[in-house]
Design a protein around this motif. Structure first.
Motif, PDB file in Angstrom:
ATOM      1  N   VAL A 150      10.146 -59.754  78.251  1.00 59.34           N
ATOM      2  CA  VAL A 150       9.978 -59.068  76.966  1.00 59.34           C
ATOM      3  C   VAL A 150      10.031 -57.554  77.169  1.00 59.34           C
ATOM      4  O   VAL A 150      10.703 -56.834  76.423  1.00 59.34           O
ATOM      5  CB  VAL A 150       8.674 -59.505  76.264  1.00 59.34           C
ATOM      6  CG1 VAL A 150       8.375 -58.623  75.061  1.00 59.34           C
ATOM      7  CG2 VAL A 150       8.755 -60.970  75.851  1.00 59.34           C
ATOM      8  N   GLN A 151       9.361 -57.061  78.188  1.00 54.47           N
ATOM      9  CA  GLN A 151       9.337 -55.622  78.484  1.00 54.47           C
ATOM     10  C   GLN A 151      10.744 -55.096  78.764  1.00 54.47           C
ATOM     11  O   GLN A 151      11.168 -54.079  78.214  1.00 54.47           O
ATOM     12  CB  GLN A 151       8.424 -55.356  79.677  1.00 54.47           C
ATOM     13  CG  GLN A 151       8.416 -53.927  80.139  1.00 54.47           C
ATOM     14  CD  GLN A 151       7.683 -53.756  81.467  1.00 54.47           C
ATOM     15  OE1 GLN A 151       7.530 -54.701  82.233  1.00 54.47           O
ATOM     16  NE2 GLN A 151       7.245 -52.555  81.733  1.00 54.47           N
ATOM     17  N   VAL A 152      11.479 -55.780  79.615  1.00 56.62           N
ATOM     18  CA  VAL A 152      12.821 -55.331  79.976  1.00 56.62           C
ATOM     19  C   VAL A 152      13.749 -55.404  78.769  1.00 56.62           C
ATOM     20  O   VAL A 152      14.537 -54.487  78.527  1.00 56.62           O
ATOM     21  CB  VAL A 152      13.371 -56.155  81.163  1.00 56.62           C
ATOM     22  CG1 VAL A 152      14.855 -55.888  81.375  1.00 56.62           C
ATOM     23  CG2 VAL A 152      12.584 -55.845  82.431  1.00 56.62           C
ATOM     24  N   LYS A 194      19.965 -48.971  74.545  1.00 57.09           N
ATOM     25  CA  LYS A 194      21.381 -49.256  74.301  1.00 57.09           C
ATOM     26  C   LYS A 194      21.671 -49.921  72.964  1.00 57.09           C
ATOM     27  O   LYS A 194      22.812 -50.230  72.669  1.00 57.09           O
ATOM     28  CB  LYS A 194      21.922 -50.116  75.430  1.00 57.09           C
ATOM     29  CG  LYS A 194      21.864 -49.410  76.771  1.00 57.09           C
ATOM     30  CD  LYS A 194      22.596 -50.152  77.833  1.00 57.09           C
ATOM     31  CE  LYS A 194      22.555 -49.344  79.128  1.00 57.09           C
ATOM     32  NZ  LYS A 194      23.393 -49.921  80.155  1.00 57.09           N
ATOM     33  N   GLY A 195      20.637 -50.167  72.174  1.00 55.08           N
ATOM     34  CA  GLY A 195      20.848 -50.752  70.859  1.00 55.08           C
ATOM     35  C   GLY A 195      20.640 -52.254  70.821  1.00 55.08           C
ATOM     36  O   GLY A 195      20.533 -52.915  71.845  1.00 55.08           O
ATOM     37  N   GLY A 246      23.463 -56.726  75.973  1.00 54.23           N
ATOM     38  CA  GLY A 246      23.341 -57.996  76.674  1.00 54.23           C
ATOM     39  C   GLY A 246      22.568 -57.841  77.974  1.00 54.23           C
ATOM     40  O   GLY A 246      22.489 -56.743  78.534  1.00 54.23           O
ATOM     41  N   VAL A 247      21.998 -58.954  78.435  1.00 57.81           N
ATOM     42  CA  VAL A 247      21.277 -58.978  79.712  1.00 57.81           C
ATOM     43  C   VAL A 247      21.604 -60.276  80.445  1.00 57.81           C
ATOM     44  O   VAL A 247      22.024 -61.256  79.838  1.00 57.81           O
ATOM     45  CB  VAL A 247      19.742 -58.888  79.532  1.00 57.81           C
ATOM     46  CG1 VAL A 247      19.316 -57.561  78.979  1.00 57.81           C
ATOM     47  CG2 VAL A 247      19.203 -60.021  78.689  1.00 57.81           C
ATOM     48  N   SER A 248      21.407 -60.264  81.745  1.00 58.38           N
ATOM     49  CA  SER A 248      21.444 -61.484  82.543  1.00 58.38           C
ATOM     50  C   SER A 248      20.056 -61.649  83.153  1.00 58.38           C
ATOM     51  O   SER A 248      19.237 -60.727  83.094  1.00 58.38           O
ATOM     52  CB  SER A 248      22.494 -61.388  83.650  1.00 58.38           C
ATOM     53  OG  SER A 248      22.026 -60.623  84.735  1.00 58.38           O
ATOM     54  N   PHE A 249      19.786 -62.776  83.743  1.00 52.29           N
ATOM     55  CA  PHE A 249      18.442 -62.977  84.311  1.00 52.29           C
ATOM     56  C   PHE A 249      18.190 -62.047  85.486  1.00 52.29           C
ATOM     57  O   PHE A 249      17.046 -61.788  85.834  1.00 52.29           O
ATOM     58  CB  PHE A 249      18.181 -64.440  84.673  1.00 52.29           C
ATOM     59  CG  PHE A 249      19.025 -64.989  85.780  1.00 52.29           C
ATOM     60  CD1 PHE A 249      18.618 -64.859  87.098  1.00 52.29           C
ATOM     61  CD2 PHE A 249      20.200 -65.650  85.502  1.00 52.29           C
ATOM     62  CE1 PHE A 249      19.387 -65.377  88.121  1.00 52.29           C
ATOM     63  CE2 PHE A 249      20.974 -66.176  86.506  1.00 52.29           C
ATOM     64  CZ  PHE A 249      20.573 -66.037  87.827  1.00 52.29           C
ATOM     65  N   TYR A 250      19.236 -61.490  86.073  1.00 47.50           N
ATOM     66  CA  TYR A 250      19.062 -60.526  87.154  1.00 47.50           C
ATOM     67  C   TYR A 250      18.430 -59.219  86.665  1.00 47.50           C
ATOM     68  O   TYR A 250      17.860 -58.477  87.451  1.00 47.50           O
ATOM     69  CB  TYR A 250      20.396 -60.191  87.815  1.00 47.50           C
ATOM     70  CG  TYR A 250      20.983 -61.331  88.615  1.00 47.50           C
ATOM     71  CD1 TYR A 250      20.358 -61.786  89.772  1.00 47.50           C
ATOM     72  CD2 TYR A 250      22.154 -61.948  88.210  1.00 47.50           C
ATOM     73  CE1 TYR A 250      20.888 -62.827  90.510  1.00 47.50           C
ATOM     74  CE2 TYR A 250      22.705 -62.991  88.939  1.00 47.50           C
ATOM     75  CZ  TYR A 250      22.070 -63.425  90.082  1.00 47.50           C
ATOM     76  OH  TYR A 250      22.599 -64.452  90.811  1.00 47.50           O
ATOM     77  N   ALA A 251      18.519 -58.938  85.376  1.00 48.20           N
ATOM     78  CA  ALA A 251      17.985 -57.684  84.819  1.00 48.20           C
ATOM     79  C   ALA A 251      16.465 -57.578  84.988  1.00 48.20           C
ATOM     80  O   ALA A 251      15.916 -56.487  84.910  1.00 48.20           O
ATOM     81  CB  ALA A 251      18.339 -57.575  83.335  1.00 48.20           C
ATOM     82  N   PHE A 256      25.659 -63.552  80.521  1.00 51.08           N
ATOM     83  CA  PHE A 256      25.108 -62.471  79.704  1.00 51.08           C
ATOM     84  C   PHE A 256      24.791 -63.002  78.316  1.00 51.08           C
ATOM     85  O   PHE A 256      25.599 -63.707  77.711  1.00 51.08           O
ATOM     86  CB  PHE A 256      26.083 -61.289  79.577  1.00 51.08           C
ATOM     87  CG  PHE A 256      26.124 -60.430  80.796  1.00 51.08           C
ATOM     88  CD1 PHE A 256      25.176 -59.432  80.989  1.00 51.08           C
ATOM     89  CD2 PHE A 256      27.089 -60.625  81.760  1.00 51.08           C
ATOM     90  CE1 PHE A 256      25.202 -58.639  82.120  1.00 51.08           C
ATOM     91  CE2 PHE A 256      27.126 -59.831  82.899  1.00 51.08           C
ATOM     92  CZ  PHE A 256      26.177 -58.837  83.077  1.00 51.08           C
ATOM     93  N   GLU A 257      23.600 -62.681  77.827  1.00 47.68           N
ATOM     94  CA  GLU A 257      23.155 -63.038  76.480  1.00 47.68           C
ATOM     95  C   GLU A 257      22.562 -61.799  75.837  1.00 47.68           C
ATOM     96  O   GLU A 257      22.165 -60.858  76.528  1.00 47.68           O
ATOM     97  CB  GLU A 257      22.090 -64.142  76.523  1.00 47.68           C
ATOM     98  CG  GLU A 257      22.587 -65.477  77.020  1.00 47.68           C
ATOM     99  CD  GLU A 257      23.438 -66.233  76.014  1.00 47.68           C
ATOM    100  OE1 GLU A 257      23.502 -65.818  74.835  1.00 47.68           O
ATOM    101  OE2 GLU A 257      24.042 -67.242  76.408  1.00 47.68           O
ATOM    102  N   LYS A 258      22.479 -61.792  74.537  1.00 46.92           N
ATOM    103  CA  LYS A 258      21.893 -60.665  73.819  1.00 46.92           C
ATOM    104  C   LYS A 258      20.403 -60.585  74.158  1.00 46.92           C
ATOM    105  O   LYS A 258      19.693 -61.588  74.176  1.00 46.92           O
ATOM    106  CB  LYS A 258      22.070 -60.803  72.310  1.00 46.92           C
ATOM    107  CG  LYS A 258      23.516 -60.902  71.872  1.00 46.92           C
ATOM    108  CD  LYS A 258      24.271 -59.646  72.225  1.00 46.92           C
ATOM    109  CE  LYS A 258      25.716 -59.753  71.783  1.00 46.92           C
ATOM    110  NZ  LYS A 258      26.548 -58.734  72.349  1.00 46.92           N
ATOM    111  N   ALA A 259      19.950 -59.366  74.425  1.00 46.99           N
ATOM    112  CA  ALA A 259      18.550 -59.158  74.800  1.00 46.99           C
ATOM    113  C   ALA A 259      17.601 -59.635  73.710  1.00 46.99           C
ATOM    114  O   ALA A 259      16.562 -60.240  74.010  1.00 46.99           O
ATOM    115  CB  ALA A 259      18.295 -57.685  75.116  1.00 46.99           C
TER     116      ALA A 259
END
Length: 72
Positions: free
Chosen positions: A10-12, A20-21, A25-30, A58-61
């Protein structure tokens, strides 16, 4: 998934969205540092992401954040 990982996700996601708006997108590595200091936790995130929910790399944060907050 352990609570500490849920909180980190949630924090990330919040940080990424703020910087970035809402379409970022994020991956689990983020959710991890560049070094693999906790392989068990990394595998927990990967299992949730890949095996449990069959998410794309990659999925939307905001999607990931919502899933975590819903307890999925």
């Amino acid at each position: 998934m352990r609570e500490s990982l849920r909180e980190k996700i949630v924090q990330v996601c919040d940080q990424k969205i703020e910087k970035k708006g809402s379409n970022v997108g994020v991956s689990f590595y983020a959710f991890f540092a560049n070094k693999n200091s906790d392989p068990e936790l990394l595998m927990e995130a990967a299992t949730w992401w890949i095996q449990t929910h069959r998410l794309d790399h990659f999925e939307k944060a905001h999607k990931i954040k919502d899933m975590v907050l819903q307890g999925l």
